[in-house]
Each structure stands twice: as structure tokens, then as C-alpha cells.
Motif scaffolding. Sequence first.
Motif, PDB file in Angstrom:
ATOM      1  N   ALA A  45      42.209  26.632  47.597  1.00 13.72           N
ATOM      2  CA  ALA A  45      43.426  26.940  46.843  1.00 13.72           C
ATOM      3  C   ALA A  45      43.195  28.120  45.903  1.00 13.72           C
ATOM      4  CB  ALA A  45      43.890  25.712  46.064  1.00 13.72           C
ATOM      5  N   ALA A  46      42.053  28.131  45.231  1.00 17.61           N
ATOM      6  CA  ALA A  46      41.742  29.241  44.327  1.00 17.61           C
ATOM      7  C   ALA A  46      41.626  30.550  45.113  1.00 17.61           C
ATOM      8  CB  ALA A  46      40.452  28.951  43.566  1.00 17.61           C
ATOM      9  N   ALA A  47      40.972  30.508  46.268  1.00 22.96           N
ATOM     10  CA  ALA A  47      40.830  31.715  47.085  1.00 22.96           C
ATOM     11  C   ALA A  47      42.189  32.219  47.560  1.00 22.96           C
ATOM     12  CB  ALA A  47      39.922  31.430  48.282  1.00 22.96           C
ATOM     13  N   ILE A  48      43.063  31.315  47.945  1.00 21.65           N
ATOM     14  CA  ILE A  48      44.403  31.698  48.401  1.00 21.65           C
ATOM     15  C   ILE A  48      45.172  32.388  47.278  1.00 21.65           C
ATOM     16  CG2 ILE A  48      46.661  30.750  49.085  1.00 21.65           C
ATOM     17  CD1 ILE A  48      45.017  28.641  50.726  1.00 21.65           C
ATOM     18  N   VAL A  49      45.109  31.835  46.085  1.00 25.40           N
ATOM     19  CA  VAL A  49      45.807  32.440  44.941  1.00 25.40           C
ATOM     20  C   VAL A  49      45.245  33.833  44.655  1.00 25.40           C
ATOM     21  CG1 VAL A  49      46.183  32.249  42.446  1.00 25.40           C
ATOM     22  CG2 VAL A  49      46.525  30.252  43.922  1.00 25.40           C
ATOM     23  N   VAL A  50      43.928  33.970  44.614  1.00 24.18           N
ATOM     24  CA  VAL A  50      43.302  35.268  44.334  1.00 24.18           C
ATOM     25  C   VAL A  50      43.668  36.292  45.405  1.00 24.18           C
ATOM     26  CG1 VAL A  50      41.065  36.455  44.215  1.00 24.18           C
ATOM     27  CG2 VAL A  50      41.415  34.327  42.953  1.00 24.18           C
ATOM     28  N   ILE A  51      43.616  35.899  46.673  1.00 23.23           N
ATOM     29  CA  ILE A  51      43.942  36.830  47.764  1.00 23.23           C
ATOM     30  C   ILE A  51      45.398  37.269  47.699  1.00 23.23           C
ATOM     31  CG2 ILE A  51      44.219  36.969  50.285  1.00 23.23           C
ATOM     32  CD1 ILE A  51      41.577  35.322  50.448  1.00 23.23           C
ATOM     33  N   HIS A  52      46.307  36.335  47.399  1.00 26.05           N
ATOM     34  CA  HIS A  52      47.718  36.709  47.304  1.00 26.05           C
ATOM     35  C   HIS A  52      47.962  37.638  46.119  1.00 26.05           C
ATOM     36  CE1 HIS A  52      48.612  33.619  50.344  1.00 26.05           C
ATOM     37  NE2 HIS A  52      49.693  34.338  50.548  1.00 26.05           N
ATOM     38  N   ILE A  53      47.344  37.373  45.006  1.00 30.30           N
ATOM     39  CA  ILE A  53      47.492  38.273  43.849  1.00 30.30           C
ATOM     40  C   ILE A  53      46.978  39.665  44.199  1.00 30.30           C
ATOM     41  CG2 ILE A  53      46.635  38.765  41.510  1.00 30.30           C
ATOM     42  CD1 ILE A  53      46.806  35.704  40.993  1.00 30.30           C
ATOM     43  N   ALA A  54      45.798  39.729  44.826  1.00 32.81           N
ATOM     44  CA  ALA A  54      45.232  41.021  45.219  1.00 32.81           C
ATOM     45  C   ALA A  54      46.155  41.740  46.212  1.00 32.81           C
ATOM     46  CB  ALA A  54      43.841  40.816  45.832  1.00 32.81           C
ATOM     47  N   ALA A  55      46.718  40.995  47.165  1.00 36.57           N
ATOM     48  CA  ALA A  55      47.617  41.610  48.150  1.00 36.57           C
ATOM     49  C   ALA A  55      48.861  42.170  47.482  1.00 36.57           C
ATOM     50  CB  ALA A  55      47.994  40.580  49.223  1.00 36.57           C
TER      51      ALA A  55
END
Length: 159
Positions: A45-55
Motif C-alpha cells: 500500500a505504501a509503495a502504491i501511494v508513493v508510485i502514484h504521487i511520483a507519477a
Amino acid sequence: MGQQFAPERTIRALGRLVDAPDSVGGLVLARVAQPAVLGKLRADAAAIVVIHIAAFLAYGAHGWMLLAAIGGRALVISLSDNAYHYGTDLESPRAAMNLRLPHVLERCFLSFNLHDVHHRHPGLRWYELRSRFDIEGGHYHLGWFSDVARQLRGPIELR
């Protein structure tokens, strides 16, 4: 912070709340509440949030394009997932259909078109569904494309 996101006690309580003989919800949540699984869920979940923010930061002013792509993907997944259950008996929540696909597409779908087989044997790996379908003399209820399209007619009356 990680412990506050998806607390184990809350997941276990929710699992007891949704547990029923005709549902796998309680079983799934009991599994998710296991410390090793819950740790992986939190990390994912943390990785998904970070990746979406970066995208979204990378897209900048064109972030709407990313939103459109995510929305389109959600629509395709929703139509596809519902197709296996559309028009099945509501009194049988595990009811599902096997939908015909060309074999090359079946592999791309990870044999998920054999959804009735998956519901009856949820522990099988995706590559084992086809052989179980064949062993049991499986049949297709409908074609995948026609079944997805028939949902667009709208809601079905209760029987």
C-alpha cells in the motif's frame, strides 16, 4: 504510523463481522490479519501511494491523462469482473460462469475466464484451471466478449 494503517484488531473484527458460510470474506480477512501478510499489505500500500504521487508529479499539468488512464483501466476491470457473475443466481453468491476465449487470450487473462472452476476450486493456481476444466468436462456458459457486452443492457430484474 504503519501499525495505525490497517490495524490487525480492526481487520480481525471486520472478518468476524462478514464471516458467513456462503462467503469467503471472513476467511480472506483472517488471512490478511496474519502479521506476515499484513506487513506485506502495508508495504504494498505504501509503495502504491508513493508510485502514484511520483507519477502525478511527473505528469505535471497533464495529470488528467493519468487520471483518464486509471479510470479507463478501472472501467475495463469492473466490466470484466462483473461479467462472470452477471445474471447468476443471487441466492448462490459463489455462482460464476466460465466464459469462452481464444486460448491465446485465455493465457493473457491467466485463465480467469474459467471463473466457475476458480470459484469451485479457489486454491488452484491460474495455470491449473484449464486442466481442471478439461478433467471435469467443463462447459462454457457464454462467450467472454458477448457476456461483457450484455451488461450494457442494464440491470436485470430479480427472479
